[in-house]
Write an enzyme that holds these catalytic residues in place. Structure first.
Site, mmCIF file in Angstrom:
data_model
loop_
_atom_site.group_PDB
_atom_site.id
_atom_site.type_symbol
_atom_site.label_atom_id
_atom_site.label_comp_id
_atom_site.label_asym_id
_atom_site.label_seq_id
_atom_site.Cartn_x
_atom_site.Cartn_y
_atom_site.Cartn_z
ATOM 1 N N ARG A 105 0.882 -1.180 0.000
ATOM 2 C CA ARG A 105 0.000 0.000 0.000
ATOM 3 C C ARG A 105 0.910 1.219 0.000
ATOM 4 O O ARG A 105 1.744 1.384 0.895
ATOM 5 C CB ARG A 105 -0.906 0.000 1.233
ATOM 6 C CG ARG A 105 -1.574 1.351 1.448
ATOM 7 C CD ARG A 105 -2.664 1.348 2.482
ATOM 8 N NE ARG A 105 -3.852 0.668 2.015
ATOM 9 C CZ ARG A 105 -5.075 0.859 2.519
ATOM 10 N NH1 ARG A 105 -5.257 1.716 3.516
ATOM 11 N NH2 ARG A 105 -6.110 0.208 2.047
ATOM 12 N N HIS A 132 -7.462 0.786 -6.304
ATOM 13 C CA HIS A 132 -7.677 -0.053 -5.112
ATOM 14 C C HIS A 132 -8.415 -1.318 -5.572
ATOM 15 O O HIS A 132 -9.589 -1.520 -5.266
ATOM 16 C CB HIS A 132 -8.493 0.733 -4.085
ATOM 17 C CG HIS A 132 -8.460 0.171 -2.701
ATOM 18 N ND1 HIS A 132 -7.727 -0.950 -2.341
ATOM 19 C CD2 HIS A 132 -9.095 0.582 -1.547
ATOM 20 C CE1 HIS A 132 -7.908 -1.197 -1.063
ATOM 21 N NE2 HIS A 132 -8.724 -0.289 -0.557
ATOM 22 N N GLN A 135 -10.303 -3.819 -3.117
ATOM 23 C CA GLN A 135 -11.549 -3.259 -2.596
ATOM 24 C C GLN A 135 -12.708 -3.572 -3.540
ATOM 25 O O GLN A 135 -13.747 -4.091 -3.137
ATOM 26 C CB GLN A 135 -11.407 -1.737 -2.421
ATOM 27 C CG GLN A 135 -12.674 -1.067 -1.955
ATOM 28 C CD GLN A 135 -13.048 -1.440 -0.544
ATOM 29 O OE1 GLN A 135 -12.246 -1.326 0.364
ATOM 30 N NE2 GLN A 135 -14.276 -1.892 -0.338
ATOM 31 N N ASP A 222 -17.227 7.418 -1.134
ATOM 32 C CA ASP A 222 -15.932 7.280 -0.454
ATOM 33 C C ASP A 222 -15.600 8.655 0.130
ATOM 34 O O ASP A 222 -16.296 9.647 -0.147
ATOM 35 C CB ASP A 222 -14.883 6.828 -1.493
ATOM 36 C CG ASP A 222 -13.505 6.548 -0.890
ATOM 37 O OD1 ASP A 222 -13.374 6.487 0.342
ATOM 38 O OD2 ASP A 222 -12.540 6.398 -1.684
ATOM 39 N N CYS A 262 -16.517 2.171 1.046
ATOM 40 C CA CYS A 262 -15.374 1.281 1.296
ATOM 41 C C CYS A 262 -14.848 1.413 2.711
ATOM 42 O O CYS A 262 -14.147 0.535 3.194
ATOM 43 C CB CYS A 262 -14.275 1.542 0.274
ATOM 44 S SG CYS A 262 -13.732 3.259 0.235
ATOM 45 N N ARG A 290 -14.075 -8.213 2.459
ATOM 46 C CA ARG A 290 -12.658 -8.018 2.127
ATOM 47 C C ARG A 290 -11.874 -9.299 2.465
ATOM 48 O O ARG A 290 -11.042 -9.749 1.699
ATOM 49 C CB ARG A 290 -12.063 -6.845 2.929
ATOM 50 C CG ARG A 290 -12.650 -5.471 2.638
ATOM 51 C CD ARG A 290 -12.357 -4.990 1.244
ATOM 52 N NE ARG A 290 -10.952 -5.068 0.877
ATOM 53 C CZ ARG A 290 -10.033 -4.130 1.138
ATOM 54 N NH1 ARG A 290 -10.386 -3.025 1.748
ATOM 55 N NH2 ARG A 290 -8.783 -4.281 0.747
#
Ligand code: CP
Ligand code: NVA
Length: 306
Positions: A105, A132, A135, A222, A262, A290
């Site tokens: 990340r 991402h 996700q 988001d 998310c 996830r």
């Protein structure tokens, strides 16, 4: 040959569908027996390098790996020589000798590409400024689980044209579902991400959030300021106010529309308490998935068949 997951474009539509199916099966097995999952990865080690904070991505990957019988090594730059300018190329070559897969990340997407170029192990993008993918793959699992299928799906993205939005564009391009993104001027998705699917009439960018949600099955939002954009937060709060997911906007959507986020959420900014805690919100099932998707992904990329 090793496979990387840097963006959703690394996967074919068939591979995405198989991954979702595998995740559904693994979730069912795990629900049957709450104890340690009898997985395929004993003796395998997953490295995680996180240069930005994380709750869900880190813990879901680590938990997924443990449940599959493997182990994890979590690293931040300050514990590694990355903070003292060892190159990503050398880091990648060395870590490839120690671990069987690496989740990264970070800020620049080019850094993840650089790691992948020099590694002999699968590299998984755990979020960059641009994408991402994990996700959105797990979000597709949630959509499928709640709705039964991805057929004739209409997704409305409301807010910033950011990394998660980019991964939704890639997913819509590969799988062919309808995606409308309502973003304020100046905060649209990157042109190069949109450009790849410029012939797809099923992907549209507009400005009006009410129009976007009018026939949506999924309404997705988001944060207004992503990690690394903290200094823009006050200005963004002004610009994005009309894009808040609140009861009024939800009233403009079909009653069956599900609300996704998310997470982490900034309650009172991009989404109200009333909506995130309301009956149309699926955000915590979404967060749970996830882990299930990541179990399927790790099994695929690091397992015997890989
Ligand atoms: N959604 C998500 O990636 O959350 P974290 O930042 O907590 O990992
Ligand atoms: N767009 C957000 C997603 C967090 C999971 C960010 O990059 O901070």
């Amino acid at each position: 040959m090793k496979r990387d997951l840097l963006t959703i474009l690394d996967l074919s539509a068939d591979e995405i569908h198989s991954l979702l199916l595998k995740a559904e099966q693994m979730k069912k097995s795990l629900q049957k027996r709450r104890d340690h999952f009898n997985g395929n990865l004993p003796g395998r080690v997953l490295g995680l390098i996180f240069i930005k904070p994380s709750t869900r991505t880190r813990v879901s990957f680590e938990s997924a790996m443990y449940r599959l019988g493997g182990d994890c090594i979590f690293m931040t730059p300050k514990e590694t020589q990355i903070s003292r300018d060892e190159t990503l190329a050398d880091t990648s070559r060395v870590l490839s000798r120690y671990v069987d897969g690496l989740v990264i990340r970070t800020f620049a997407h080019a850094d993840v590409e650089e790691l992948a170029r020099f590694s002999t192990i699968p590299i998984i993008n755990g979020l960059t400024d641009q994408f991402h993918p994990c996700q959105v793959l797990s979000d597709l699992l949630t959509v499928k689980e709640k709705r039964g299928s991805l057929e004739n799906l209409q997704v409305a993205w409301v807010g910033d044209g950011n990394n998660v939005a980019h991964s939704w564009i890639n997913a819509a391009g590969v799988l062919g579902f309808n995606l409308v993104l309502a973003c304020p001027a100046g905060y649209l998705p990157d042109e190069d991400v949109l450009q790849r699917f410029s012939g797809h009439s099923s992907i549209r960018v507009i400005h009006d959030p009410r129009q976007a949600v009018a026939s949506a099955d999924v309404i997705y939002t988001d944060v207004w300021a992503s990690m690394g954009q903290e200094r823009e937060a006050a200005e963004r709060r002004q610009v994005f106010q009309p894009y808040q997911i609140n009861a009024d906007l939800l009233a403009a959507a079909p009653p069956h529309a599900m609300v996704f986020h998310c997470l982490p959420a900034h309650r009172g900014d991009e989404i109200t308490d009333e909506v995130i805690d309301g009956p149309q919100s699926v955000v915590f099932d979404q967060a749970e998935n996830r882990m299930h998707l990541q179990m399927a992904l790790l099994d695929w990329l690091l397992g015997e068949a890989s």
